[in-house]
Motif scaffolding. Structure first.
Motif, PDB file in Angstrom:
ATOM      1  N   VAL A  67       0.843  -1.205   0.000  1.00  0.00           N
ATOM      2  CA  VAL A  67       0.000   0.000   0.000  1.00  0.00           C
ATOM      3  C   VAL A  67       0.874   1.250   0.000  1.00  0.00           C
ATOM      4  O   VAL A  67       0.626   2.191  -0.767  1.00  0.00           O
ATOM      5  CB  VAL A  67      -0.974  -0.005   1.192  1.00  0.00           C
ATOM      6  N   VAL A  71       0.693   3.869  -3.324  1.00  0.00           N
ATOM      7  CA  VAL A  71      -0.049   5.116  -3.139  1.00  0.00           C
ATOM      8  C   VAL A  71       0.285   6.132  -4.221  1.00  0.00           C
ATOM      9  O   VAL A  71      -0.596   6.810  -4.737  1.00  0.00           O
ATOM     10  CB  VAL A  71       0.216   5.693  -1.724  1.00  0.00           C
ATOM     11  N   THR A 110      -4.996  -0.028  -4.883  1.00  0.00           N
ATOM     12  CA  THR A 110      -4.437   1.137  -4.197  1.00  0.00           C
ATOM     13  C   THR A 110      -3.966   2.179  -5.203  1.00  0.00           C
ATOM     14  O   THR A 110      -4.208   3.375  -5.031  1.00  0.00           O
ATOM     15  CB  THR A 110      -3.275   0.733  -3.279  1.00  0.00           C
ATOM     16  N   LEU A 113      -6.870   4.206  -6.798  1.00  0.00           N
ATOM     17  CA  LEU A 113      -7.702   5.071  -5.961  1.00  0.00           C
ATOM     18  C   LEU A 113      -7.608   6.540  -6.341  1.00  0.00           C
ATOM     19  O   LEU A 113      -8.495   7.318  -6.009  1.00  0.00           O
ATOM     20  CB  LEU A 113      -7.331   4.920  -4.479  1.00  0.00           C
ATOM     21  N   LYS A 115      -5.632   8.970  -5.137  1.00  0.00           N
ATOM     22  CA  LYS A 115      -5.729   9.640  -3.841  1.00  0.00           C
ATOM     23  C   LYS A 115      -5.610  11.156  -3.919  1.00  0.00           C
ATOM     24  O   LYS A 115      -6.119  11.861  -3.073  1.00  0.00           O
ATOM     25  CB  LYS A 115      -4.664   9.085  -2.891  1.00  0.00           C
ATOM     26  N   SER A 125      -5.993   8.396   6.367  1.00  0.00           N
ATOM     27  CA  SER A 125      -6.406   7.850   5.073  1.00  0.00           C
ATOM     28  C   SER A 125      -5.604   6.607   4.705  1.00  0.00           C
ATOM     29  O   SER A 125      -6.162   5.651   4.169  1.00  0.00           O
ATOM     30  CB  SER A 125      -6.297   8.912   3.983  1.00  0.00           C
ATOM     31  N   ILE A 129      -7.098   2.880   4.089  1.00  0.00           N
ATOM     32  CA  ILE A 129      -6.797   2.100   2.882  1.00  0.00           C
ATOM     33  C   ILE A 129      -6.266   0.726   3.277  1.00  0.00           C
ATOM     34  O   ILE A 129      -6.692  -0.296   2.741  1.00  0.00           O
ATOM     35  CB  ILE A 129      -5.797   2.846   1.979  1.00  0.00           C
ATOM     36  N   SER A 172      -3.791  -1.745  10.006  1.00  0.00           N
ATOM     37  CA  SER A 172      -4.091  -0.315   9.874  1.00  0.00           C
ATOM     38  C   SER A 172      -3.473   0.499  10.997  1.00  0.00           C
ATOM     39  O   SER A 172      -3.078   1.641  10.800  1.00  0.00           O
ATOM     40  CB  SER A 172      -5.603  -0.092   9.812  1.00  0.00           C
TER      41      SER A 172
END
Length: 195
Positions: A67, A71, A110, A113, A115, A125, A129, A172
């Motif tokens: 992730v 990103v 990911t 997304l 972002k 955030s 995710i 997370s």
């Protein structure tokens, strides 16, 4: 307050010195940071330290790394990172079911997304995710177990709920520990490469 300023100044001074290095050396440093961070995640993956375990489940460090990598990368780069780390994890564990499929899916989603449009890049955030992607990855693994038929569907989906939620919560919570230093380093090295 001055100690924080001094530490930030030292960090900026390091990246200022790095900006004076030739591009090949900066690229080598970028590769070394990336490889070292993957190796660190691989080493702590089987580790169960106090505060890192919930109902016998630990954080999915490789998922967190994928992730963090994906990103600000393309879909292809996220998929490749997921497949490579999944195959490495398969080499450390039983390769059936494979982790490459779930981590590739995490890298792809990911990266897709976008972002910059929808999500601010901060700890919350990224943690959200990682939470969603951990549930997705564990669901893909449960589906693979269902297809293989090693256990009954009832056993698989009963344990899936426990594993997915525990992994998502822990991953997370620990995501900023991996994301923040890597993001800062990759951003500085990218900015220095562009200049």
């Amino acid at each position: 307050m001055w100690a924080i300023t001094l530490k930030l100044g030292m960090r900026n001074d390091f990246f200022y010195k790095v900006s004076r290095w030739n591009p090949q050396t900066r690229q080598l440093l970028n590769v070394l940071v990336t490889v070292a961070s993957v190796l660190l995640c691989l080493l702590i993956l089987p580790t169960r330290l106090p505060g890192m375990v919930l109902l016998g489940i630990g954080p999915n460090w490789l998922l967190i790394w994928v992730v963090a990598w994906s990103v600000k990368r393309t879909v292809f780069q996220g998929a490749v990172a997921g497949v490579v780390l999944g195959l490495i994890q398969d080499g450390m564990t039983n390769p059936i079911p494979t982790h490459a499929l779930s981590l590739a899916l995490v890298g792809i989603l990911t990266a897709r997304l976008q972002k910059q449009r929808y999500i601010q890049e901060d700890f919350i955030s990224v943690a959200l995710i990682v939470f969603g992607m951990a549930i997705l990855a564990e669901t893909v693994t449960a589906i693979q177990f269902s297809i293989i038929g090693r256990s009954t569907l009832e056993e698989i989906w009963t344990y899936h709920q426990l594993i997915a939620l525990s992994s998502a919560i822990l991953s997370s919570l620990w995501a900023p520990v991996v994301y923040f230093p890597l993001n800062v380093c990759w951003e500085r090295l990218r900015a220095n490469s562009a200049s």
